[in-house]
Write a protein that holds these residues in place. Structure first.
Motif, short mmCIF file in Angstrom:
data_model
loop_
_atom_site.label_atom_id
_atom_site.label_comp_id
_atom_site.label_asym_id
_atom_site.label_seq_id
_atom_site.Cartn_x
_atom_site.Cartn_y
_atom_site.Cartn_z
N VAL A 76 0.84 -1.20 0.00
CA VAL A 76 0.00 0.00 0.00
C VAL A 76 0.88 1.25 0.00
N GLN A 77 1.95 1.24 0.81
CA GLN A 77 2.87 2.38 0.82
C GLN A 77 3.49 2.62 -0.55
N VAL A 78 3.93 1.55 -1.19
CA VAL A 78 4.60 1.66 -2.49
C VAL A 78 3.64 2.23 -3.55
N ILE A 79 2.42 1.68 -3.62
CA ILE A 79 1.44 2.19 -4.59
C ILE A 79 1.08 3.64 -4.26
N SER A 80 0.94 3.97 -2.99
CA SER A 80 0.63 5.36 -2.59
C SER A 80 1.72 6.30 -3.09
N TRP A 81 2.98 5.92 -2.91
CA TRP A 81 4.10 6.77 -3.35
C TRP A 81 4.07 6.93 -4.87
N ARG A 82 3.85 5.81 -5.59
CA ARG A 82 3.84 5.87 -7.06
C ARG A 82 2.71 6.77 -7.58
N MET A 83 1.51 6.61 -7.00
CA MET A 83 0.37 7.40 -7.48
C MET A 83 0.53 8.87 -7.10
N LEU A 84 1.05 9.16 -5.92
CA LEU A 84 1.30 10.55 -5.54
C LEU A 84 2.32 11.17 -6.50
N ASN A 85 3.31 10.39 -6.91
CA ASN A 85 4.30 10.87 -7.88
C ASN A 85 3.65 11.18 -9.21
N ARG A 86 2.73 10.29 -9.67
CA ARG A 86 2.06 10.53 -10.95
C ARG A 86 1.16 11.76 -10.88
N LEU A 87 0.70 12.09 -9.68
CA LEU A 87 -0.21 13.23 -9.50
C LEU A 87 0.50 14.46 -8.94
N ASN A 88 1.83 14.49 -9.00
CA ASN A 88 2.56 15.56 -8.31
C ASN A 88 2.29 16.97 -8.84
N ASN A 89 1.56 17.10 -9.94
CA ASN A 89 1.19 18.44 -10.41
C ASN A 89 -0.02 18.97 -9.63
N GLU A 90 -0.66 18.11 -8.82
CA GLU A 90 -1.75 18.53 -7.94
C GLU A 90 -1.12 18.96 -6.61
N ASN A 91 -1.52 20.13 -6.10
CA ASN A 91 -0.93 20.64 -4.85
C ASN A 91 -1.09 19.65 -3.70
N TRP A 92 -2.29 19.09 -3.54
CA TRP A 92 -2.53 18.18 -2.41
C TRP A 92 -1.63 16.95 -2.51
N ALA A 93 -1.40 16.44 -3.72
CA ALA A 93 -0.57 15.24 -3.90
C ALA A 93 0.90 15.57 -3.61
N SER A 94 1.33 16.71 -4.08
CA SER A 94 2.71 17.15 -3.83
C SER A 94 2.95 17.33 -2.33
N ASP A 95 1.98 17.94 -1.64
CA ASP A 95 2.10 18.12 -0.18
C ASP A 95 2.17 16.78 0.54
N ASN A 96 1.31 15.84 0.12
CA ASN A 96 1.31 14.50 0.74
C ASN A 96 2.63 13.78 0.50
N LEU A 97 3.15 13.92 -0.70
CA LEU A 97 4.43 13.28 -1.03
C LEU A 97 5.54 13.83 -0.14
N ASP A 98 5.51 15.13 0.12
CA ASP A 98 6.51 15.76 1.01
C ASP A 98 6.40 15.23 2.44
N MET A 99 5.16 14.95 2.88
CA MET A 99 4.93 14.48 4.26
C MET A 99 5.15 12.99 4.43
N MET A 100 5.02 12.24 3.35
CA MET A 100 5.02 10.79 3.45
C MET A 100 6.35 10.25 3.93
N TYR A 101 6.27 9.29 4.85
CA TYR A 101 7.49 8.59 5.28
C TYR A 101 7.50 7.21 4.64
N ILE A 102 8.57 6.90 3.95
CA ILE A 102 8.76 5.57 3.37
C ILE A 102 10.23 5.22 3.51
#
Length: 193
Positions: A76-102
Protein backbone atom coordinates in the motif's frame (compact mmCIF):
# COMPACT_ATOMS: atom_id res chain seq x y z
CA UNK A 1 -5.05 -19.73 4.67
CA UNK A 2 -4.85 -18.68 1.03
CA UNK A 3 -3.30 -15.30 0.21
CA UNK A 4 -6.60 -13.92 -1.11
CA UNK A 5 -8.38 -14.91 2.12
CA UNK A 6 -5.63 -13.21 4.15
CA UNK A 7 -6.05 -10.00 2.13
CA UNK A 8 -9.84 -10.04 2.50
CA UNK A 9 -9.51 -10.52 6.25
CA UNK A 10 -6.82 -7.82 6.57
CA UNK A 11 -8.77 -5.26 4.52
CA UNK A 12 -12.23 -6.03 5.86
CA UNK A 13 -13.20 -6.90 2.25
CA UNK A 14 -12.54 -3.33 1.06
CA UNK A 15 -10.10 -1.79 -1.39
CA UNK A 16 -6.93 -1.11 0.58
CA UNK A 17 -6.55 2.20 -1.22
CA UNK A 18 -9.98 3.85 -1.59
CA UNK A 19 -12.10 1.62 0.72
CA UNK A 20 -14.54 0.67 -2.07
CA UNK A 21 -16.34 -2.66 -1.60
CA UNK A 22 -17.06 -3.24 -5.30
CA UNK A 23 -15.19 -5.35 -7.89
CA UNK A 24 -12.23 -6.25 -5.66
CA UNK A 25 -9.21 -8.06 -7.02
CA UNK A 26 -5.81 -9.21 -5.76
CA UNK A 27 -3.01 -7.01 -7.11
CA UNK A 28 0.66 -7.93 -6.89
CA UNK A 29 2.69 -4.73 -6.64
CA UNK A 30 5.48 -5.06 -9.25
CA UNK A 31 8.27 -5.92 -9.56
CA UNK A 32 8.02 -9.18 -7.57
CA UNK A 33 9.05 -12.78 -8.01
CA UNK A 34 6.89 -14.29 -5.25
CA UNK A 35 3.49 -13.11 -3.99
CA UNK A 36 3.34 -12.45 -0.26
CA UNK A 37 0.91 -10.59 1.96
CA UNK A 38 3.42 -7.70 2.07
CA UNK A 39 3.72 -7.14 -1.70
CA UNK A 40 0.12 -7.98 -2.62
CA UNK A 41 -2.93 -5.81 -1.91
CA UNK A 42 -6.68 -6.00 -2.43
CA UNK A 43 -7.92 -3.21 -4.72
CA UNK A 44 -11.02 -2.25 -6.67
CA UNK A 45 -11.33 -2.14 -10.46
CA UNK A 46 -11.37 1.70 -10.47
CA UNK A 47 -7.97 1.88 -8.75
CA UNK A 48 -6.56 -0.99 -10.82
CA UNK A 49 -7.57 0.45 -14.20
CA UNK A 50 -5.96 3.80 -13.36
CA UNK A 51 -2.80 2.22 -11.91
CA UNK A 52 -2.45 0.17 -15.11
CA UNK A 53 -3.35 3.23 -17.26
CA UNK A 54 -6.31 1.52 -18.93
CA UNK A 55 -8.48 4.50 -18.04
CA UNK A 56 -7.79 8.18 -17.63
CA UNK A 57 -6.48 9.34 -14.26
CA UNK A 58 -9.18 10.84 -12.01
CA UNK A 59 -7.24 12.91 -9.48
CA UNK A 60 -10.26 13.31 -7.17
CA UNK A 61 -10.50 9.53 -6.80
CA UNK A 62 -6.93 9.47 -5.50
CA UNK A 63 -7.55 11.86 -2.61
CA UNK A 64 -7.87 8.61 -0.66
CA UNK A 65 -4.05 8.53 -0.71
CA UNK A 66 -4.05 11.19 2.03
CA UNK A 67 -5.02 8.46 4.49
CA UNK A 68 -3.80 5.18 2.94
CA UNK A 69 -0.25 6.53 2.50
CA UNK A 70 0.13 6.04 6.29
CA UNK A 71 -0.64 2.31 6.02
CA UNK A 72 1.87 -0.10 7.55
CA UNK A 73 1.40 -2.50 4.62
CA UNK A 74 4.45 -2.24 2.31
CA UNK A 75 2.46 -2.75 -0.92
CA UNK A 76 0.00 0.00 0.00
CA UNK A 77 2.87 2.38 0.82
CA UNK A 78 4.60 1.66 -2.49
CA UNK A 79 1.44 2.19 -4.59
CA UNK A 80 0.63 5.36 -2.59
CA UNK A 81 4.10 6.77 -3.35
CA UNK A 82 3.84 5.87 -7.06
CA UNK A 83 0.37 7.40 -7.48
CA UNK A 84 1.30 10.55 -5.54
CA UNK A 85 4.30 10.87 -7.88
CA UNK A 86 2.06 10.53 -10.95
CA UNK A 87 -0.21 13.23 -9.50
CA UNK A 88 2.56 15.56 -8.31
CA UNK A 89 1.19 18.44 -10.41
CA UNK A 90 -1.75 18.53 -7.94
CA UNK A 91 -0.93 20.64 -4.85
CA UNK A 92 -2.53 18.18 -2.41
CA UNK A 93 -0.57 15.24 -3.90
CA UNK A 94 2.71 17.15 -3.83
CA UNK A 95 2.10 18.12 -0.18
CA UNK A 96 1.31 14.50 0.74
CA UNK A 97 4.43 13.28 -1.03
CA UNK A 98 6.51 15.76 1.01
CA UNK A 99 4.93 14.48 4.26
CA UNK A 100 5.02 10.79 3.45
CA UNK A 101 7.49 8.59 5.28
CA UNK A 102 8.76 5.57 3.37
CA UNK A 103 11.93 3.70 4.34
CA UNK A 104 14.83 3.34 1.89
CA UNK A 105 14.10 -0.28 0.96
CA UNK A 106 10.46 0.44 0.09
CA UNK A 107 11.40 3.64 -1.70
CA UNK A 108 13.81 1.65 -3.91
CA UNK A 109 10.97 -0.82 -4.62
CA UNK A 110 8.58 2.03 -5.43
CA UNK A 111 11.08 3.63 -7.81
CA UNK A 112 11.90 0.27 -9.45
CA UNK A 113 8.30 -0.20 -10.52
CA UNK A 114 7.52 3.43 -11.25
CA UNK A 115 7.56 4.38 -14.89
CA UNK A 116 8.97 7.90 -14.68
CA UNK A 117 5.96 9.67 -16.04
CA UNK A 118 5.36 12.01 -13.14
CA UNK A 119 5.21 15.05 -15.42
CA UNK A 120 3.81 13.41 -18.56
CA UNK A 121 0.29 12.06 -18.26
CA UNK A 122 -0.68 9.10 -20.39
CA UNK A 123 -2.19 10.12 -23.71
CA UNK A 124 -5.74 9.13 -24.57
CA UNK A 125 -8.00 9.53 -27.61
CA UNK A 126 -10.62 12.16 -26.77
CA UNK A 127 -13.50 13.62 -28.76
CA UNK A 128 -14.24 17.32 -29.33
CA UNK A 129 -15.85 17.54 -25.86
CA UNK A 130 -12.97 15.83 -24.05
CA UNK A 131 -14.77 12.47 -23.67
CA UNK A 132 -12.61 9.36 -23.74
CA UNK A 133 -12.87 7.33 -26.97
CA UNK A 134 -12.49 3.54 -27.12
CA UNK A 135 -12.23 1.08 -30.00
CA UNK A 136 -15.75 0.04 -30.99
CA UNK A 137 -17.40 3.34 -29.99
CA UNK A 138 -19.81 5.18 -32.28
CA UNK A 139 -19.15 8.84 -33.01
CA UNK A 140 -20.98 11.69 -34.75
CA UNK A 141 -19.15 14.08 -37.08
CA UNK A 142 -19.28 17.68 -35.82
CA UNK A 143 -18.13 19.11 -39.16
CA UNK A 144 -18.55 18.21 -42.84
CA UNK A 145 -15.28 16.63 -43.94
CA UNK A 146 -13.90 16.23 -47.45
CA UNK A 147 -11.97 12.98 -47.73
CA UNK A 148 -8.56 13.47 -49.33
CA UNK A 149 -7.97 11.51 -52.52
CA UNK A 150 -11.69 10.84 -52.93
CA UNK A 151 -14.86 12.54 -54.09
CA UNK A 152 -16.46 11.45 -50.80
CA UNK A 153 -17.72 14.17 -48.46
CA UNK A 154 -18.65 13.06 -44.95
CA UNK A 155 -21.55 15.27 -43.86
CA UNK A 156 -22.02 16.95 -40.49
CA UNK A 157 -24.07 14.62 -38.25
CA UNK A 158 -22.93 11.41 -39.94
CA UNK A 159 -22.71 8.54 -37.45
CA UNK A 160 -19.54 6.45 -37.68
CA UNK A 161 -19.89 3.10 -35.91
CA UNK A 162 -17.27 0.74 -34.57
CA UNK A 163 -14.29 3.12 -34.72
CA UNK A 164 -10.68 2.03 -34.29
CA UNK A 165 -8.07 4.09 -32.47
CA UNK A 166 -4.90 5.04 -34.36
CA UNK A 167 -2.25 3.64 -32.01
CA UNK A 168 0.59 6.10 -32.52
CA UNK A 169 -1.53 9.26 -32.82
CA UNK A 170 -4.15 10.21 -30.19
CA UNK A 171 -5.56 12.89 -32.53
CA UNK A 172 -6.78 10.31 -35.06
CA UNK A 173 -9.31 7.50 -35.31
CA UNK A 174 -10.32 5.25 -38.20
CA UNK A 175 -13.91 4.70 -39.26
CA UNK A 176 -15.95 3.41 -42.19
CA UNK A 177 -18.08 5.89 -44.16
CA UNK A 178 -19.98 4.70 -47.23
CA UNK A 179 -17.92 1.50 -47.27
CA UNK A 180 -14.61 3.34 -47.23
CA UNK A 181 -12.21 3.31 -44.24
CA UNK A 182 -10.98 6.83 -43.53
CA UNK A 183 -8.86 8.54 -40.90
CA UNK A 184 -10.78 11.17 -38.92
CA UNK A 185 -9.37 13.78 -36.57
CA UNK A 186 -10.77 13.36 -33.06
CA UNK A 187 -11.44 17.11 -32.78
CA UNK A 188 -14.19 16.70 -35.41
CA UNK A 189 -16.15 13.95 -33.64
CA UNK A 190 -18.45 13.63 -30.64
CA UNK A 191 -18.85 10.28 -28.92
CA UNK A 192 -22.39 8.96 -29.20
CA UNK A 193 -24.24 7.67 -26.17
Amino acid sequence: MKLEEQLIQRSGNKCELCQSEEALTVYEVPPQSVSTDENTILICETCLSQIEKRTEMNSNHWRCLSSCMWSEIPGVQVISWRMLNRLNNENWASDNLDMMYIDDERLAWAKAGADDESDAAAEFHKDANGNLLQTGDSVVLTKTLDVKGSSLSAKLGTVVKNIRLVEDNTDQIEGRIEGQVIVILTKYVRRQG
